[in-house]
Design a protein around this motif. Structure first.
Motif, mmCIF file in Angstrom:
data_model
loop_
_atom_site.group_PDB
_atom_site.id
_atom_site.type_symbol
_atom_site.label_atom_id
_atom_site.label_comp_id
_atom_site.label_asym_id
_atom_site.label_seq_id
_atom_site.Cartn_x
_atom_site.Cartn_y
_atom_site.Cartn_z
ATOM 1 N N GLY A 174 8.242 -7.854 -0.189
ATOM 2 C CA GLY A 174 9.048 -8.742 0.739
ATOM 3 C C GLY A 174 10.440 -7.958 0.898
ATOM 4 N N ARG A 175 11.209 -8.527 1.892
ATOM 5 C CA ARG A 175 12.443 -8.398 2.583
ATOM 6 C C ARG A 175 12.479 -7.030 2.968
ATOM 7 N NH1 ARG A 175 16.420 -9.461 -2.581
ATOM 8 N NH2 ARG A 175 17.849 -8.990 -0.989
ATOM 9 N N SER A 179 11.079 -16.101 4.021
ATOM 10 C CA SER A 179 10.813 -14.849 3.491
ATOM 11 C C SER A 179 9.954 -14.070 4.712
ATOM 12 C CB SER A 179 9.521 -15.142 2.319
ATOM 13 O OG SER A 179 8.359 -15.798 2.943
ATOM 14 N N TRP A 215 7.095 -11.304 4.277
ATOM 15 C CA TRP A 215 6.150 -10.325 3.208
ATOM 16 C C TRP A 215 5.161 -9.265 4.182
ATOM 17 C CZ3 TRP A 215 7.003 -10.671 -1.667
ATOM 18 C CH2 TRP A 215 7.463 -12.152 -1.970
ATOM 19 N N ASP A 266 11.200 -14.484 -1.357
ATOM 20 C CA ASP A 266 11.070 -13.237 -1.345
ATOM 21 C C ASP A 266 12.367 -12.474 -1.715
ATOM 22 O OD1 ASP A 266 12.576 -13.450 1.174
ATOM 23 O OD2 ASP A 266 11.467 -11.587 2.138
#
Length: 272
Positions: free
Chosen positions: A66-67, A100, A102, A227
């Motif tokens: 994530g992020r 989020s 991903w 996330d």
């Protein structure tokens, strides 16, 4: 079945404006496919960034990170991409967040994923009402070629976001094929935009390379991040005002969603 036959079954859209036909297709099938959003060079840059994210995390097998937009500028630029953002705004209005982002990897020679709907493990979205509301609008940027079946494509069940009954448990348990499953075939740089309630799965991947997809999930402003617990302050300082707004960073002078909720940060001259 030929690639042309698969392509003919896709709800194809054009970059940018969310047209009345787009709305009809999205309401009917629950998803749109936008081919060639990124150039070959842009898709390659994003693929290299995605690979770095997974190498840094040391992921193995099927994995998601994530992020990544906080550390990879080419992924940051996709958050408000002009080919996609007008469609998100048409569906949500101007007050929503990036819940989020991903980056998923399906390994070489990866098998079928399980049939599922997107949502929260803590609270099943179907408990909120029928039809299941749009709480996670996913824009999936394909970073490796998926123009033919068995390349780690997404498989969708069109219209299943309106189904009043769940997909049978034995189908889900056995990861079985369905006569109404639609394998999404599109080249790298294309975007799949879909409703959280559409039943879908990862299709089998026969290639000897890892398949990467960058997913951006947009939600109403009161949905919590999935996330990250908070936004990176250094990222917020260097990104654009629109992306900072989409990251959920804005002043709440009185109450979370009262009269002090800020006006949208979008500049229509740039976004449309």
């Amino acid at each position: 079945m030929s690639a042309e036959t698969y392509a003919g079954l896709n709800a194809l859209s054009e970059p940018g404006e969310f047209t009345e036909l787009d709305r009809f297709m999205f309401e009917s099938w629950g998803y749109l496919v936008i081919p060639n959003v990124l150039t070959a060079e842009e898709a390659q840059e994003c693929l290299e960034a995605a690979t770095r994210l997974h190498e840094k995390e040391g992921t193995t097998g099927w994995a998601q990170v994530g992020r990544g937009f906080e550390t990879e500028p080419v992924l940051d630029r996709l958050i408000d991409h002009p080919a996609v953002l007008p469609k998100v705004r048409a569906l949500y209005g101007d007050r929503f967040i990036l819940q989020s982002a991903w980056c998923t990897k399906q390994p070489a020679f990866g098998g079928f994923g399980g049939w599922h709907q997107d949502g929260s493990g803590a609270y099943d979205f179907k408990q909120l009402g029928y039809p299941i509301p749009l709480l996670q609008l996913r824009a999936s940027f394909l970073l490796t070629d998926q123009s033919l079946p068995r390349m780690g494509n997404m498989e969708m069940i069109p219209g299943s976001h309106r189904a009043q009954v769940p997909l049978p448990q034995d189908i889900r348990r056995e990861k079985a094929d369905l006569p109404i499953g639609q394998v999404i075939c599109a080249p790298a740089g294309s975007v799949l935009l879909f409703h959280n309630a559409v039943w879908h799965r990862t299709y089998v991947h026969d290639g000897d390379y890892d398949r990467y997809t960058m997913h951006y999930i947009y939600s109403p402003p009161w949905v919590r991040f999935s996330d990250r617990f908070e936004n990176d302050k250094d990222y917020l300082a260097r990104t654009t005002p629109v992306r900072r707004y989409l990251a959920g960073e804005y002043e709440r002078p009185d109450a979370p969603f009262g009269a002090g909720y800020p006006a949208a940060a979008f500049d229509d001259k740039k976004d449309n």
